[in-house]
Design a protein around this motif. Structure first.
Motif, PDB file in Angstrom:
ATOM      1  N   HIS A 106      -2.085   8.518   0.655  1.00 32.03           N
ATOM      2  CA  HIS A 106      -1.225   7.550   1.336  1.00 32.03           C
ATOM      3  C   HIS A 106      -0.691   6.577   0.290  1.00 32.03           C
ATOM      4  CE1 HIS A 106      -0.090   4.146   3.940  1.00 32.03           C
ATOM      5  NE2 HIS A 106       0.022   5.043   4.904  1.00 32.03           N
ATOM      6  N   ASP A 160       1.498  -3.419   4.415  1.00 29.15           N
ATOM      7  CA  ASP A 160       0.976  -2.282   3.647  1.00 29.15           C
ATOM      8  C   ASP A 160      -0.484  -1.999   3.992  1.00 29.15           C
ATOM      9  OD1 ASP A 160       3.399  -1.980   2.402  1.00 29.15           O
ATOM     10  OD2 ASP A 160       2.793  -2.911   0.509  1.00 29.15           O
ATOM     11  N   ASN A 163      -0.758  -0.498   7.437  1.00 25.97           N
ATOM     12  CA  ASN A 163      -0.358   0.915   7.434  1.00 25.97           C
ATOM     13  C   ASN A 163      -1.472   1.804   6.886  1.00 25.97           C
ATOM     14  OD1 ASN A 163       2.199   0.563   8.541  1.00 25.97           O
ATOM     15  ND2 ASN A 163       3.170   0.226   6.548  1.00 25.97           N
ATOM     16  N   ASP A 166      -4.288   1.980   9.493  1.00 31.15           N
ATOM     17  CA  ASP A 166      -3.866   2.823  10.615  1.00 31.15           C
ATOM     18  C   ASP A 166      -3.979   4.302  10.241  1.00 31.15           C
ATOM     19  OD1 ASP A 166      -2.479   3.274  13.251  1.00 31.15           O
ATOM     20  OD2 ASP A 166      -0.962   4.118  11.917  1.00 31.15           O
ATOM     21  N   TYR A 167      -3.640   4.612   9.002  1.00 28.44           N
ATOM     22  CA  TYR A 167      -3.722   5.999   8.531  1.00 28.44           C
ATOM     23  C   TYR A 167      -5.160   6.509   8.541  1.00 28.44           C
ATOM     24  CZ  TYR A 167      -3.974   9.793   5.105  1.00 28.44           C
ATOM     25  OH  TYR A 167      -4.253  10.973   4.457  1.00 28.44           O
TER      26      TYR A 167
END
Length: 237
Positions: A106, A160, A163, A166-167
């Motif tokens: 990611h 950031d 994100n 969440d990933y």
């Protein structure tokens, strides 16, 4: 080298990520203080910035069936994470971090570029976070550098990190959800564009544990309780 780490490298085919200790010592001038860019608050490890040859992750799809000498490499600015204490806890965290980082990809999570286990050294090589760690810009003693962190940059860092979390929590496709379990200002690196990258997955775990306090050393849980979500601090969820 512990048996578990040897077994893992053999089973997971990550031998191409191995970097010689002499190369790391040369790049850091034998771990000179002038290359240090940060450390963790408990003294577990130290971060160094250096330039080093490493496996080319961008060409990783072409490594199958090749030996280590044939795999693509490139020289780049990197961060070297050196474990300061080699004991059972240190080895467990080191192995856990390798296991986690080879399973994630990611833009807001550091990439594992290499590792070294020689003599008493345990070292991870990750991609560059040239602006250091968020903790360097926060706190009462950081008034000068804090001016560098504009509100626009702060918002970008928050997005950031969100994100990335969440990933690992819900968007790792065919992999199990993961909890980092040690998010704090010193585990958020900042790249040259002030993009945030989460580091330090040594305490992370797949799936959601029901008794998180039992999974971490008590002194770490008690000193970092202000980073835990209120629902986690007040319940067993």
């Amino acid at each position: 080298m512990s048996f578990s780490l040897v077994t893992y490298m053999q089973e997971k085919n990550v031998g191409h990520l191995k970097i010689c200790l002499t190369d790391i010592e040369l790049a850091t001038e034998n771990f000179s203080e002038k290359y240090i860019i940060g450390d963790d608050e408990f003294g577990f490890y130290t971060f160094y910035k250096a330039r080093l040859n490493h496996f080319d992750d961008e060409k990783s799809s072409s490594v199958e069936g090749k030996n280590n000498d044939e795999r693509s490499k490139r020289e780049n600015n990197v961060v070297i994470k050196r474990v300061n204490t080699r004991n059972d806890i240190g080895e467990e965290r080191f192995l856990t971090e390798i296991e986690r980082l080879v399973n994630v990809k990611h833009p807001n999570i550091v990439t594992l570029l290499g590792f070294c286990v020689e003599s008493y050294e345990m070292i991870l090589v990750i991609d560059d976070v040239s602006n250091g760690f968020l903790g360097l810009y926060l706190g009462d003693n950081c008034s000068d550098v804090r001016r560098t962190l504009t509100w626009e940059k702060r918002l970008k860092i928050c997005i950031d990190v969100a994100n990335a979390l969440d990933y690992i929590h819900s968007n790792m496709k065919d992999k199990k959800p993961m909890m980092h379990r040690d998010i704090n200002a010193n585990s958020i690196g900042l790249d040259e564009n002030w993009g945030a990258k989460i580091v330090d997955f040594g305490f992370s775990a797949f799936e959601r544990p029901y008794h998180l306090n039992d999974a971490l050393p008590q002194r770490i849980v008690s000193r970092k309780k202000w980073y835990r979500a209120p629902v986690r601090a007040n319940t067993s969820i």
